[in-house]
Write a protein that holds these residues in place. Structure first.
Motif, mmCIF file in Angstrom:
data_model
loop_
_atom_site.group_PDB
_atom_site.id
_atom_site.type_symbol
_atom_site.label_atom_id
_atom_site.label_comp_id
_atom_site.label_asym_id
_atom_site.label_seq_id
_atom_site.Cartn_x
_atom_site.Cartn_y
_atom_site.Cartn_z
ATOM 1 N N PHE A 1 -3.283 3.849 -3.029
ATOM 2 C CA PHE A 1 -2.850 2.764 -4.052
ATOM 3 C C PHE A 1 -2.745 1.537 -3.465
ATOM 4 O O PHE A 1 -2.185 1.664 -2.114
ATOM 5 N N ARG A 2 -2.913 0.333 -4.131
ATOM 6 C CA ARG A 2 -2.693 -0.990 -3.759
ATOM 7 C C ARG A 2 -1.832 -1.765 -4.728
ATOM 8 O O ARG A 2 -2.367 -1.336 -5.857
ATOM 9 N N HIS B 1 0.864 -1.106 -0.043
ATOM 10 C CA HIS B 1 -0.165 0.009 0.146
ATOM 11 C C HIS B 1 0.848 1.211 -0.152
ATOM 12 O O HIS B 1 1.821 1.315 0.686
ATOM 13 N N LEU C 1 -6.791 3.316 -6.151
ATOM 14 C CA LEU C 1 -8.011 2.848 -5.252
ATOM 15 C C LEU C 1 -9.065 4.273 -5.224
ATOM 16 O O LEU C 1 -10.257 4.134 -5.513
ATOM 17 N N ALA C 2 -8.493 5.170 -4.891
ATOM 18 C CA ALA C 2 -9.488 6.377 -4.627
ATOM 19 C C ALA C 2 -8.521 7.699 -4.470
ATOM 20 O O ALA C 2 -7.332 7.459 -4.034
ATOM 21 N N GLU D 1 -4.056 10.045 -2.320
ATOM 22 C CA GLU D 1 -4.132 9.196 -3.238
ATOM 23 C C GLU D 1 -3.770 7.955 -2.552
ATOM 24 O O GLU D 1 -2.918 7.996 -1.961
ATOM 25 N N TYR E 1 0.642 -0.573 -9.285
ATOM 26 C CA TYR E 1 -0.206 -0.020 -8.512
ATOM 27 C C TYR E 1 -1.521 0.283 -9.115
ATOM 28 O O TYR E 1 -1.733 0.649 -10.327
ATOM 29 N N LEU E 2 -2.650 -0.127 -8.408
ATOM 30 C CA LEU E 2 -3.995 0.191 -8.703
ATOM 31 C C LEU E 2 -4.401 1.508 -7.924
ATOM 32 O O LEU E 2 -4.476 1.507 -6.740
ATOM 33 N N GLU F 1 -8.404 1.104 7.179
ATOM 34 C CA GLU F 1 -9.767 1.188 6.952
ATOM 35 C C GLU F 1 -10.495 1.376 8.255
ATOM 36 O O GLU F 1 -11.756 1.664 8.607
ATOM 37 N N ALA G 1 -9.456 4.441 4.521
ATOM 38 C CA ALA G 1 -8.403 3.978 3.178
ATOM 39 C C ALA G 1 -7.690 2.951 3.550
ATOM 40 O O ALA G 1 -7.054 2.661 4.841
ATOM 41 N N GLU G 2 -7.325 1.841 2.782
ATOM 42 C CA GLU G 2 -6.586 0.756 2.937
ATOM 43 C C GLU G 2 -5.128 1.175 3.347
ATOM 44 O O GLU G 2 -4.770 2.139 2.641
ATOM 45 N N GLU H 1 -1.166 -4.523 -7.350
ATOM 46 C CA GLU H 1 -1.792 -5.540 -7.920
ATOM 47 C C GLU H 1 -0.923 -6.108 -9.028
ATOM 48 O O GLU H 1 -0.661 -5.388 -9.926
#
Length: 186
Positions: A146-147, A132, A156-157, A144, A153-154, A171, A167-168, A149
């Motif tokens: 990110f996770r 993360h 997420l929000a 921002e 990085y994706l 959370e 937020a991861e 994948e």
């Protein structure tokens, strides 16, 4: 002409007034952070510390450090705040360069470091398996999330201003973003 890769000796030769990093063999020296940068880092760490490091009002199980020197795969990186799950890092090593990639980290962006953080350091963090990453921009007042994948990085929000977010990987906490920049001049 091919430039030889930067070494740790190159970092040691830098002025103490700059932050030195080696990314993909290249030396980066950036000015020390502005007061807003440090304030946002401190507020974020403060919000996470009691519930996640101490287990007060939250699940605990984390260990956090400010601006550690990470020695990862030949790179020397200095993110603003990092965290490891205690199961992976039961005790902090008494070393300057930590060789274990964190589970989470946050880069607080500034005009002098945003490109480096996004373009050069994010791929290095992905390569090393940092699950993360948060990018916090005190000027734009954004977070921002990110996770990792696979190898990338994706996003997420993207959260902004005074949102309250979960937020991861944190959370369990309703993070009030206004707290991060409440002492930062607009």
């Amino acid at each position: 002409m091919t430039r030889k890769p930067a070494t740790y000796s190159d970092l040691e030769a830098l002025s103490p007034h700059v932050v030195g990093e080696i990314v993909a063999g290249e030396l980066y020296a950036t000015p020390g952070p502005a007061a807003s940068h440090g304030t946002v880092s401190l507020h974020l760490a403060g919000e996470l510390y009691l519930p996640f490091a101490r287990g007060r009002g939250g699940p605990g199980g984390w260990r956090f450090i400010f601006k550690p020197e990470l020695h990862l795969g030949g790179d020397v990186l200095v993110p603003d705040v990092v965290g490891w799950r205690r199961g992976r890092l039961p005790k902090l090593p008494n070393v300057v360069g930590i060789k274990m990639a964190p589970d989470w980290l946050c880069e607080v962006l500034s005009p002098s470091t945003a490109r480096l953080d996004r373009v050069r350091k994010l791929p290095a963090y992905a390569r090393e398996g940092v699950k993360h990453v948060w990018l916090v921009d005190p000027l734009a007042r954004t977070l921002e999330v990110f996770r990792l994948e696979g190898p990338h990085y994706l996003l997420l929000a993207t959260h902004e201003e005074e949102e309250v977010v979960r937020a991861e990987p944190f959370e369990a906490l309703a993070l009030e973003l206004r707290v991060l920049w409440e002492d930062v001049e607009e």
